[in-house]
Design a protein around this motif. Structure first.
Motif, PDB file in Angstrom:
ATOM      1  N   ALA A 227       0.830  -1.206   0.000  1.00 17.21           N
ATOM      2  CA  ALA A 227       0.000   0.000   0.000  1.00 17.21           C
ATOM      3  C   ALA A 227       0.865   1.257   0.000  1.00 17.21           C
ATOM      4  CB  ALA A 227      -0.924  -0.004   1.215  1.00 17.21           C
ATOM      5  N   MET A 228       1.989   1.224   0.702  1.00 13.85           N
ATOM      6  CA  MET A 228       2.880   2.383   0.747  1.00 13.85           C
ATOM      7  C   MET A 228       3.543   2.611  -0.605  1.00 13.85           C
ATOM      8  SD  MET A 228       5.702   3.247   3.666  1.00 13.85           S
ATOM      9  CE  MET A 228       4.398   3.217   4.893  1.00 13.85           C
ATOM     10  N   VAL A 229       3.978   1.546  -1.258  1.00 16.73           N
ATOM     11  CA  VAL A 229       4.578   1.691  -2.583  1.00 16.73           C
ATOM     12  C   VAL A 229       3.536   2.198  -3.579  1.00 16.73           C
ATOM     13  CG1 VAL A 229       5.573   0.391  -4.513  1.00 16.73           C
ATOM     14  CG2 VAL A 229       6.374  -0.013  -2.182  1.00 16.73           C
ATOM     15  N   ALA A 230       2.305   1.713  -3.481  1.00 19.60           N
ATOM     16  CA  ALA A 230       1.264   2.167  -4.396  1.00 19.60           C
ATOM     17  C   ALA A 230       0.913   3.625  -4.187  1.00 19.60           C
ATOM     18  CB  ALA A 230       0.010   1.301  -4.218  1.00 19.60           C
ATOM     19  N   THR A 231       0.976   4.102  -2.951  1.00 25.99           N
ATOM     20  CA  THR A 231       0.570   5.469  -2.646  1.00 25.99           C
ATOM     21  C   THR A 231       1.713   6.463  -2.791  1.00 25.99           C
ATOM     22  OG1 THR A 231      -1.053   4.609  -1.068  1.00 25.99           O
ATOM     23  CG2 THR A 231      -0.502   6.937  -0.903  1.00 25.99           C
ATOM     24  N   ILE A 232       2.902   6.095  -2.341  1.00 26.94           N
ATOM     25  CA  ILE A 232       4.006   7.044  -2.207  1.00 26.94           C
ATOM     26  C   ILE A 232       5.101   6.818  -3.237  1.00 26.94           C
ATOM     27  CG2 ILE A 232       5.811   7.819  -0.602  1.00 26.94           C
ATOM     28  CD1 ILE A 232       3.847   7.149   1.655  1.00 26.94           C
ATOM     29  N   GLY A 233       5.265   5.605  -3.708  1.00 26.42           N
ATOM     30  CA  GLY A 233       6.336   5.331  -4.654  1.00 26.42           C
ATOM     31  C   GLY A 233       7.687   5.299  -3.966  1.00 26.42           C
ATOM     32  N   ASP A 234       8.629   6.095  -4.466  1.00 31.46           N
ATOM     33  CA  ASP A 234       9.959   6.126  -3.861  1.00 31.46           C
ATOM     34  C   ASP A 234      10.069   7.162  -2.752  1.00 31.46           C
ATOM     35  OD1 ASP A 234       9.897   8.466  -5.297  1.00 31.46           O
ATOM     36  OD2 ASP A 234      11.526   7.935  -6.663  1.00 31.46           O
ATOM     37  N   GLY A 235       9.015   7.940  -2.488  1.00 27.61           N
ATOM     38  CA  GLY A 235       9.017   8.899  -1.385  1.00 27.61           C
ATOM     39  C   GLY A 235       9.850  10.131  -1.610  1.00 27.61           C
ATOM     40  N   LYS A 236      10.427  10.319  -2.790  1.00 32.81           N
ATOM     41  CA  LYS A 236      11.323  11.452  -3.010  1.00 32.81           C
ATOM     42  C   LYS A 236      10.584  12.769  -3.198  1.00 32.81           C
ATOM     43  CE  LYS A 236      15.072   8.651  -4.850  1.00 32.81           C
ATOM     44  NZ  LYS A 236      15.976   8.379  -5.987  1.00 32.81           N
ATOM     45  N   GLN A 237       9.224  12.730  -3.257  1.00 30.84           N
ATOM     46  CA  GLN A 237       8.480  13.984  -3.296  1.00 30.84           C
ATOM     47  C   GLN A 237       8.467  14.678  -1.943  1.00 30.84           C
ATOM     48  OE1 GLN A 237       7.317  10.925  -3.565  1.00 30.84           O
ATOM     49  NE2 GLN A 237       5.167  10.721  -3.019  1.00 30.84           N
ATOM     50  N   PHE A 238       8.888  13.958  -0.887  1.00 29.46           N
ATOM     51  CA  PHE A 238       8.993  14.540   0.449  1.00 29.46           C
ATOM     52  C   PHE A 238      10.458  14.851   0.743  1.00 29.46           C
ATOM     53  CE2 PHE A 238       5.453  11.443   0.598  1.00 29.46           C
ATOM     54  CZ  PHE A 238       4.406  12.333   0.781  1.00 29.46           C
ATOM     55  N   HIS A 239      10.697  15.988   1.411  1.00 31.10           N
ATOM     56  CA  HIS A 239      12.063  16.378   1.735  1.00 31.10           C
ATOM     57  C   HIS A 239      12.613  15.624   2.944  1.00 31.10           C
ATOM     58  CE1 HIS A 239      10.596  19.872  -0.636  1.00 31.10           C
ATOM     59  NE2 HIS A 239      11.829  19.833  -1.121  1.00 31.10           N
ATOM     60  N   CYS A 240      11.735  15.160   3.810  1.00 29.74           N
ATOM     61  CA  CYS A 240      12.180  14.460   5.010  1.00 29.74           C
ATOM     62  C   CYS A 240      11.066  13.527   5.461  1.00 29.74           C
ATOM     63  CB  CYS A 240      12.539  15.451   6.130  1.00 29.74           C
ATOM     64  SG  CYS A 240      11.160  16.491   6.655  1.00 29.74           S
ATOM     65  N   GLY A 241      11.381  12.704   6.467  1.00 26.66           N
ATOM     66  CA  GLY A 241      10.393  11.755   6.964  1.00 26.66           C
ATOM     67  C   GLY A 241       9.215  12.425   7.637  1.00 26.66           C
ATOM     68  N   ARG A 242       9.435  13.597   8.258  1.00 26.20           N
ATOM     69  CA  ARG A 242       8.334  14.267   8.922  1.00 26.20           C
ATOM     70  C   ARG A 242       7.274  14.739   7.920  1.00 26.20           C
ATOM     71  NH1 ARG A 242       5.641  18.483  10.617  1.00 26.20           N
ATOM     72  NH2 ARG A 242       5.047  18.630  12.819  1.00 26.20           N
ATOM     73  N   GLU A 243       7.707  15.160   6.736  1.00 24.97           N
ATOM     74  CA  GLU A 243       6.739  15.565   5.717  1.00 24.97           C
ATOM     75  C   GLU A 243       5.853  14.391   5.322  1.00 24.97           C
ATOM     76  OE1 GLU A 243       8.304  17.448   2.305  1.00 24.97           O
ATOM     77  OE2 GLU A 243       9.032  19.213   3.387  1.00 24.97           O
ATOM     78  N   MET A 244       6.446  13.208   5.214  1.00 19.55           N
ATOM     79  CA  MET A 244       5.645  12.032   4.874  1.00 19.55           C
ATOM     80  C   MET A 244       4.696  11.675   6.009  1.00 19.55           C
ATOM     81  SD  MET A 244       6.965   8.354   3.539  1.00 19.55           S
ATOM     82  CE  MET A 244       6.179   6.853   4.110  1.00 19.55           C
ATOM     83  N   ALA A 245       5.176  11.774   7.266  1.00 14.66           N
ATOM     84  CA  ALA A 245       4.301  11.506   8.405  1.00 14.66           C
ATOM     85  C   ALA A 245       3.158  12.513   8.467  1.00 14.66           C
ATOM     86  CB  ALA A 245       5.113  11.538   9.701  1.00 14.66           C
ATOM     87  N   ALA A 246       3.440  13.774   8.130  1.00 16.51           N
ATOM     88  CA  ALA A 246       2.383  14.783   8.103  1.00 16.51           C
ATOM     89  C   ALA A 246       1.390  14.502   6.987  1.00 16.51           C
ATOM     90  CB  ALA A 246       2.992  16.172   7.933  1.00 16.51           C
ATOM     91  N   PHE A 247       1.891  14.034   5.837  1.00 16.61           N
ATOM     92  CA  PHE A 247       1.010  13.669   4.729  1.00 16.61           C
ATOM     93  C   PHE A 247       0.053  12.551   5.128  1.00 16.61           C
ATOM     94  CE2 PHE A 247       0.534  10.459   1.334  1.00 16.61           C
ATOM     95  CZ  PHE A 247      -0.300  11.148   0.481  1.00 16.61           C
ATOM     96  N   LEU A 248       0.507  11.646   5.975  1.00 17.94           N
ATOM     97  CA  LEU A 248      -0.324  10.526   6.419  1.00 17.94           C
ATOM     98  C   LEU A 248      -1.197  10.882   7.617  1.00 17.94           C
ATOM     99  CD1 LEU A 248       2.278   7.635   6.109  1.00 17.94           C
ATOM    100  CD2 LEU A 248       0.405   8.180   4.554  1.00 17.94           C
ATOM    101  N   GLY A 249      -1.066  12.094   8.142  1.00 13.35           N
ATOM    102  CA  GLY A 249      -1.885  12.493   9.277  1.00 13.35           C
ATOM    103  C   GLY A 249      -1.430  11.907  10.589  1.00 13.35           C
ATOM    104  N   LEU A 250      -0.111  11.748  10.760  1.00 12.06           N
ATOM    105  CA  LEU A 250       0.423  11.147  11.979  1.00 12.06           C
ATOM    106  C   LEU A 250       1.174  12.154  12.839  1.00 12.06           C
ATOM    107  CD1 LEU A 250       1.690   7.761  10.506  1.00 12.06           C
ATOM    108  CD2 LEU A 250      -0.196   8.081  12.105  1.00 12.06           C
ATOM    109  N   VAL A 251       0.991  13.440  12.576  1.00  4.32           N
ATOM    110  CA  VAL A 251       1.599  14.480  13.402  1.00  4.32           C
ATOM    111  C   VAL A 251       0.493  15.387  13.923  1.00  4.32           C
ATOM    112  CG1 VAL A 251       3.737  14.415  12.084  1.00  4.32           C
ATOM    113  CG2 VAL A 251       1.962  16.033  11.452  1.00  4.32           C
ATOM    114  N   PRO A 252       0.725  16.113  15.025  1.00  2.48           N
ATOM    115  CA  PRO A 252      -0.318  16.981  15.573  1.00  2.48           C
ATOM    116  C   PRO A 252      -0.629  18.153  14.654  1.00  2.48           C
ATOM    117  CG  PRO A 252       1.391  16.517  17.200  1.00  2.48           C
ATOM    118  CD  PRO A 252       1.912  16.043  15.890  1.00  2.48           C
TER     119      PRO A 252
END
Length: 344
Positions: A227-252
């Motif tokens: 599911a992560m590969v289907a949604t995010i791919g290689d993840g390089k559209q995010f500058h850091c891991g926190r941006e990806m966590a924010a995209f997934l709604g896992l930050v306040p």
């Protein structure tokens, strides 16, 4: 027409396009059918094309890139502030064209055909799981009306149902027995289809390199990895891991002002399905995860001592999302670091 930026309001059969020149003046305002739009884009000089990320936009984006255009997809909420006056199709297209010119705009990465196929498998599986749950709850309700209780879950129903149907002394009529048997046959058919999809997803996970890297992370299994590969791919559209966590709604969420930071509850943005899988995986890690010898173990022990279990699970899911970004962005397996006590 010297079109530098083209905004397209995507529809099912009718598309509205507004073209801007280099200084932002409107030089094109036209309505197209789907076939006419493809002919127009094939003849148009290379330009930047903006669309809202919606159903059908991924396919159009891939087609436009084959014509040599630069495609940019945006979330609808980022386009809305640029809509002038009343809402119309042409106003929406003009707002898209203006939004795509902003240097700080956040864009959605185009998915490949393989990613969309994998995403379709997950959505079909999720739909079948929901239908199975609804039918199981319906059967449990029918039996409860006749004074027979069944615990939650398909396994409990599978054990209990033959006894109920074979018991001639209960209050089930012949009509209801036949109906229950029909619903159970339908549930069994859904389970067979779910098993087929699971097998197909497992084959993809076993042959995909990115999925294999993700499977090295604790709490991430076949479903979460694919599911992560289907949604995010290689993840390089995010500058850091926190941006990806924010995209997934896992930050306040934040509501800060006057230089005073104020953090609220979890935002719950982004892909709810992927966030659910990560949180379920985090709950699995929590069962014995505090005994790990790497740095994750002491961190979990300290967090569990001062926070409720659900808060701990979400915090761990946040950490797993950041680890997953690092694994995808660098194309390597997860390498856990030993705790300070183990190093000593």
């Amino acid at each position: 027409m010297n079109i530098e930026t083209l905004g397209i309001d995507v529809g099912k059969n009718v598309f509205h396009a507004v073209g801007l020149n280099a200084i932002g003046e409107v030089v094109l305002r036209r309505q197209f059918t789907r076939s006419a739009l493809m002919r127009f884009m094939g003849k148009l000089a290379h330009c930047k094309v903006g669309m809202e990320a919606c159903g059908g936009s991924q396919h159009l984006g891939r087609r436009f890139e084959r014509f040599g255009h630069t495609v940019r997809l945006m979330a609808a909420q980022f386009v809305k502030p640029y809509v002038k006056s009343n809402k119309s199709d042409f106003n929406d297209a003009e707002a898209i064209a203006e939004a795509v010119m902003r240097p700080t705009m956040r864009f959605v990465t185009l998915k490949t055909v393989e990613q969309q196929d994998l995403q379709a498998l997950h959505r079909a599986r999720s739909l079948l799981m929901g239908q199975r749950t609804a039918l199981i709850n319906q059967l449990r309700a029918f039996l409860l009306e006749r004074g027979m209780t069944v615990p939650k879950g398909v396994a409990a129903l599978r054990r209990r149902l033959p006894e109920v149907l074979e018991d001639a002394d209960n209050e089930l009529s012949d009509r209801l027995r036949a109906l229950i048997d029909q619903i159970w046959q339908q549930i069994s058919g859904l389970e067979a289809r779910i098993a087929t999809l699971n097998a197909e997803i497992e084959v993809i996970a076993a042959t995909d390199t990115a999925c294999q890297h993700l499977l090295s992370i604790p709490g991430i299994g076949v479903l979460t990895a694919t599911a992560m590969v289907a949604t995010i791919g290689d993840g390089k559209q995010f500058h850091c891991g926190r941006e990806m966590a924010a995209f997934l709604g896992l930050v306040p969420r934040q509501h800060s002002t006057s230089g005073k930071p104020r953090l609220l509850g979890i935002s719950k943005r982004g892909n709810t399905y992927l966030r659910m899988l990560l949180i379920h995986g985090a709950r699995a890690v929590l069962r014995g995860g505090d005994k790990r010898s790497d740095r994750l173990g002491p961190w979990l022990r300290e967090l569990k001592a001062r926070r409720p279990s659900n808060v701990t699970a979400v915090a761990l899911a946040n950490k797993l999302a950041r680890i997953a970004w690092a694994v995808l962005a660098h194309g390597e397996d997860y390498r856990p670091r030993l705790s300070l006590l183990e190093v000593a």
